[in-house]
Scaffold this active site. Structure first.
Site, PDB file in Angstrom:
ATOM      1  N   ASP A   1       0.757  -1.250   0.000  1.00  0.00           N
ATOM      2  CA  ASP A   1       0.000   0.000   0.000  1.00  0.00           C
ATOM      3  C   ASP A   1       0.795   1.314   0.000  1.00  0.00           C
ATOM      4  OD1 ASP A   1      -1.728  -2.072   0.339  1.00  0.00           O
ATOM      5  OD2 ASP A   1      -2.772  -1.266   2.074  1.00  0.00           O
TER       6      ASP A   1
ATOM      7  N   GLU B   1      -0.387  -9.721  11.864  1.00  0.00           N
ATOM      8  CA  GLU B   1      -0.317  -9.285  10.469  1.00  0.00           C
ATOM      9  C   GLU B   1       1.129  -8.982  10.058  1.00  0.00           C
ATOM     10  OE1 GLU B   1      -2.587  -5.742   9.765  1.00  0.00           O
ATOM     11  OE2 GLU B   1      -2.554  -5.969   7.580  1.00  0.00           O
TER      12      GLU B   1
HETATM   13  C1  6A9 Z   1     -10.056  -1.806   5.098  1.00  0.00           C
HETATM   14  C2  6A9 Z   1     -10.945  -1.771   7.363  1.00  0.00           C
HETATM   15  C3  6A9 Z   1     -13.342  -2.444  10.005  1.00  0.00           C
HETATM   16  C4  6A9 Z   1      -3.557  -4.726   3.553  1.00  0.00           C
HETATM   17  O1  6A9 Z   1      -4.552  -8.740   3.960  1.00  0.00           O
HETATM   18  C5  6A9 Z   1      -5.396  -7.974   3.181  1.00  0.00           C
HETATM   19  C6  6A9 Z   1      -4.715  -6.708   2.716  1.00  0.00           C
HETATM   20  C7  6A9 Z   1      -3.495  -7.042   1.869  1.00  0.00           C
HETATM   21  O2  6A9 Z   1      -3.887  -7.603   0.656  1.00  0.00           O
HETATM   22  C8  6A9 Z   1      -2.651  -5.834   1.560  1.00  0.00           C
HETATM   23  O3  6A9 Z   1      -1.474  -6.223   0.902  1.00  0.00           O
HETATM   24  N1  6A9 Z   1      -4.354  -5.897   3.876  1.00  0.00           N
HETATM   25  C9  6A9 Z   1      -2.295  -5.099   2.830  1.00  0.00           C
HETATM   26  O4  6A9 Z   1      -1.520  -3.971   2.540  1.00  0.00           O
HETATM   27  C10 6A9 Z   1      -5.524  -5.528   4.707  1.00  0.00           C
HETATM   28  C11 6A9 Z   1      -6.487  -4.640   3.961  1.00  0.00           C
HETATM   29  C12 6A9 Z   1      -7.718  -4.315   4.695  1.00  0.00           C
HETATM   30  C13 6A9 Z   1      -8.557  -3.332   3.910  1.00  0.00           C
HETATM   31  C14 6A9 Z   1      -9.885  -3.163   4.495  1.00  0.00           C
HETATM   32  C15 6A9 Z   1     -11.276  -1.768   5.921  1.00  0.00           C
HETATM   33  C16 6A9 Z   1     -11.947  -2.560   8.132  1.00  0.00           C
HETATM   34  O5  6A9 Z   1     -12.511  -1.750   9.108  1.00  0.00           O
END
Ligand code: 6A9
Length: 798
Positions: free
Chosen positions: A553, A757
């Site tokens: 990100d 994470e």
């Molecule tokens: C936002 C928040 C209640 C971010 O593991 C999933 C992703 C990855 O694919 C990505 O590479 N994560 C990483 O940079 C988490 C993303 C969560 C987004 C949702 C909403 C919920 O609030």
């Protein structure tokens, strides 16, 4: 205490009506027996459903009901972070058989063990059973009162209801819900008490109207698209009881909470059916799902089934993922088993519509330099529409926080799964590729239907059909293709995989073409002769501070954004696709295709060096166009710099590999005692702003690094094997990195009870999302990888 005020937040937004929404017919037949049923509602602590849209949903809820406040605040249903759980998850889970989940519920002073087993047979996908046992935690009083509700709801067409005559005072003895649908045939769900349960006794006059030494049962009518809201439905039942008690006894003589938090006995009609038990002290009960055409299921038989499921899990785990030296202690094994089990037990089935902005607004082409300034962090958002409902079978990054499918996470999730159950991994890959639209696009984040959307703030719900996400699923396709040449699988398993890869092939090609078309870089601006091919790419969907589609990100990129940017990670992912397509086309004997993909791969390899190597920084870098329209490299050393190496796109004797190893090994740059940092300590943006991908340690990238180091160190025979000095350096790095990663994740797991994470590069502490059982589970594979002790001669002697 104002009970009504307490209950209010839960009751808002749920209007129970008797209106029957229009229902669609069930599609498809009950697929593969062993995969039809599972705890496929991973957002819940425990919720079993079949892999069939608009069918049966089940779920479990509970709370300690010794006081009103606790019953209200610690009433468990959906997994939540930081809610007083001292760890929970699957300690054992075999995707085709079942497993054991243990929930250390500190808030409710009770530990729950849930044994879930599948019992195949018959013509409707078999039966299953769950044994739910509660054991008081150390700080619990001996007469702790726990209330539990099990519910079953029908989202679509089918019958479902209690198989009992209406009874004013609850049901004594086993309780049965009977149901029937086109796919599931006839079935019974029976709830059977364990032998030693203690029940409450009368302490209040209200007992005479509602004794609790029986099972309470209530039917509700919910709008079909609200059947998933088990907790709100239960609370709507409690509210009726509490209102009545209040009216009769008032605040002063109010009934005890275990009497108040009860549904009423009313089992006529409805599409949601709840069963409530109230226990004192330890308890146990069974949920038996009996498919009429399947084998009989009894509590006695369950004793044996639980034991054999556990035994077979352990022995299979030893075969597939036995931790290798130096990780052969009990702790390692317990952690490894839990990581794999949480990943596999976190697989869910989702069905619903997706919000998409299909306006194709011209500013989305991102070809105008002014675009990013104007748009700042926000896109120009047009009204989204919904794409028709689709289904998805997938694992999830985190049950409490992101309980839904993420495209690039899934490729990593399937790395352990493909070794455990290749057939299942392929089923999941197929499920993802079936989501592809006519253009070849697959949405990065699959937020399907209202239940999934309930967990996502509105501003993150909409998907854009020009946004990509790394194509990690090709890693799995590649792994499956490789398995066809190995001895691991029987010939019938190979035939099965091969025929399904043949079917998948056109979709893979379509996706590849979509990528090359929509994420093409503006390579015209690079007027160098060497760039005769078009292999240069740019992620769409960037903002000044983020490229969410890249998955990394907030990793630093060119500033300011420019339409002439070329992204190193993206060309590397496309290289991965070209390589796996050339492997598969070869396997399928598609000679022309082999030629095309090999040509692409060669051009990509050349452009990695021509467009992305900085001899000044001794690193691969992103590129952009500077003020004089000249090609310029943008070097923020970190994960991005390692991509050509991580994806194994460089010949092992490539002249740039030693510099990459030095970068990895340098404690002032990427090396930390807990794993490889996302960004170099020397980068000016190290640890700044959100600091999401700007220093923390991520397991998905570290897995690719460990694997690439191993490949490099152990390749002694290929035509492009690295010189001995490089191999020795890789070997040492491999061995040290593997230890650092495993030791830290195991330590954090022991200390906190959770996988995280990401991990802090200074302290090793787990951070951000708790119970992140997605790609952090790759540590299982890392533990089972070959031990290459430093100075060993194993590979030198070959
Ligand atoms: C936002 C928040 C209640 C971010 O593991 C999933 C992703 C990855 O694919 C990505 O590479 N994560 C990483 O940079 C988490 C993303 C969560 C987004 C949702 C909403 C919920 O609030």
């Amino acid at each position: 205490m104002q009970l009504k005020a307490l209950l209010l937040p839960l009751l808002q937004g749920l209007a129970l009506t008797s209106a029957q929404d229009s229902q669609q017919p069930l599609n498809g037949a009950a697929a593969n027996d062993s995969l039809l049923w599972g705890p496929y509602r991973p957002n819940l602590y425990f919720g079993v459903r079949p892999r069939i849209p608009k069918s049966l949903l089940t779920g479990l809820m509970w709370a300690n009901v010794d006081d009103f406040k606790n019953a209200q605040e610690n009433f468990r249903f959906t997994c939540e972070q930081h809610a007083g759980m001292a760890g929970y998850g699957w300690e054992e889970y075999d995707t085709k058989k079942g497993g054991r989940q243990v929930i250390h519920d500190a808030g409710n002073k009770i530990d729950l063990t849930i044994d879930f087993v599948k019992i195949p047979g018959g013509s409707n996908g078999g039966s299953w059973a769950a044994r739910i046992s509660g054991t008081l935690r150390d700080d619990a009083p001996p007469n702790l009162v726990t209330t539990l509700l099990f519910y079953a709801g029908m989202e679509g067409i089918g019958e479902l209801g209690f198989a009992h005559e209406p009874q004013e005072h609850g049901i004594s003895g086993p309780v049965t819900i009977h149901g029937s649908t086109a796919d599931l045939g006839d079935f019974d769900i029976e709830i059977v008490d364990g032998p030693n349960n203690k029940l409450p006794y009368k302490v209040h006059p209200s007992w005479d109207e509602k004794p609790l030494d029986v099972t309470l049962a209530q039917s509700f009518m919910a709008p079909p698209d609200q059947v998933w809201r088990g907790k709100e439905i239960a609370f709507s039942g409690f509210k009726q009881t509490i209102d009545k008690l209040m009216e009769k006894y008032g605040q002063e003589n109010m009934a005890p909470p275990w009497q108040a938090f009860t549904i009423k006995n009313n089992i006529l009609g409805g599409n949601v059916h709840m069963i409530q038990k109230v226990f004192v002290g330890n308890f146990q009960f069974d949920v038996l799902f009996k498919s009429a055409s399947g084998p009989a299921v009894t509590s006695q038989a369950l004793d044996g089934a639980i034991e054999s499921t556990s035994k077979s899990f352990k022995s299979r785990f030893s075969d597939v993922f036995k931790p290798a030296k130096p990780f052969d202690e009990d702790d390692h094994r317990a952690c490894a088993e839990s990581m794999l089990s949480n990943l596999a037990g976190g697989i869910g089935y989702f069905y619903g519509d997706l919000l998409v902005d299909r306006s194709y607004a011209s500013e989305y082409d991102e070809e105008d330099e002014g675009f990013w300034e104007a748009a700042a962090e926000a896109r120009t958002r047009n009204e989204p529409t919904t794409d028709p409902a689709t289904e998805l079978f997938t694992s999830v990054p985190s049950r409490p926080f992101f309980p839904r499918g993420f495209l690039w996470d899934e490729g990593f999730h399937l790395i352990p799964i493909v070794d455990w159950d290749a057939d299942l991994a392929l089923t999941i890959v197929e499920s993802w590729f079936n989501l592809m639209d006519d253009d070849g696009w697959i949405a990065r984040e699959q937020i399907l239907g209202p239940e999934a959307r309930s967990k996502v703030p509105a501003e993150f719900q909409v998907q854009y059909p020009h946004y990509a996400n790394p194509t990690t699923l090709f890693l799995i396709v590649e792994a499956l293709a490789t398995k066809l040449g190995s001895k691991d699988l029987s010939s019938s398993e190979k035939a099965n995989i091969k025929s399904r890869l043949i079917k998948l092939y056109p979709l893979l090609q379509k996706h590849y073409r979509w990528y090359r078309r929509t994420q093409a870089g503006d390579i015209k601006s690079y007027d160098r002769e060497a760039f005769s091919t078009k292999e240069g790419y740019r992620w769409r969907g960037r903002t000044p501070r983020h490229i969410l589609p890249s998955g990394l990100d907030d990793y630093p990129r060119a500033q300011p954004p420019h339409p002439g940017e070329l992204h190193l990670d993206l060309i590397s992912w496309i290289g991965l696709m070209s390589r796996s397509l050339s492997t598969i086309s070869n396997l399928l004997d598609a000679k022309d295709d082999v030629q095309t993909y090999t040509k692409h791969l060669t051009a990509i390899s050349r452009n990695l060096d021509d467009l992305h190597w900085s001899s000044q920084h001794k690193a691969y870098c992103d590129a952009t166009i500077d003020d004089y329209e000249e090609h310029q490299l943008v070097c923020h050393k970190g994960y991005i710099s390692l991509f050509p190496f991580m994806i194994d796109l460089l010949p092992h004797n490539h002249k740039n590999i030693p510099a990459i190893l030095d970068l990895i090994a340098d404690p002032d740059q990427l090396w930390s005692p807990y794993g490889i940092r996302s960004l170099s300590k020397q980068d000016e943006l190290y640890g700044t702003d959100e600091n999401y991908w700007r220093s923390p340690i991520w397991m998905n990238m570290n897995y690719l690094i460990v694997k690439a180091l191993h490949t490099l160190a152990t390749d002694t025979t290929s035509a492009t094997a690295a010189p001995k000095k490089t191999r020795e350096q890789a070997r040492k790095l491999y061995s040290d990195l593997r230890k650092n990663l495993v030791n830290n994740v195991v330590k954090q797991w022991k200390d906190t009870g959770f996988a995280w994470e990401q991990y802090n590069p200074d302290t090793g502490l787990g951070q951000r999302t708790q119970h992140f059982t997605g790609w952090t589970s790759l540590v299982v594979v890392i533990m089972s990888m070959e031990d290459l002790p430093a100075g060993g001669k194993v590979h030198e002697e070959l």
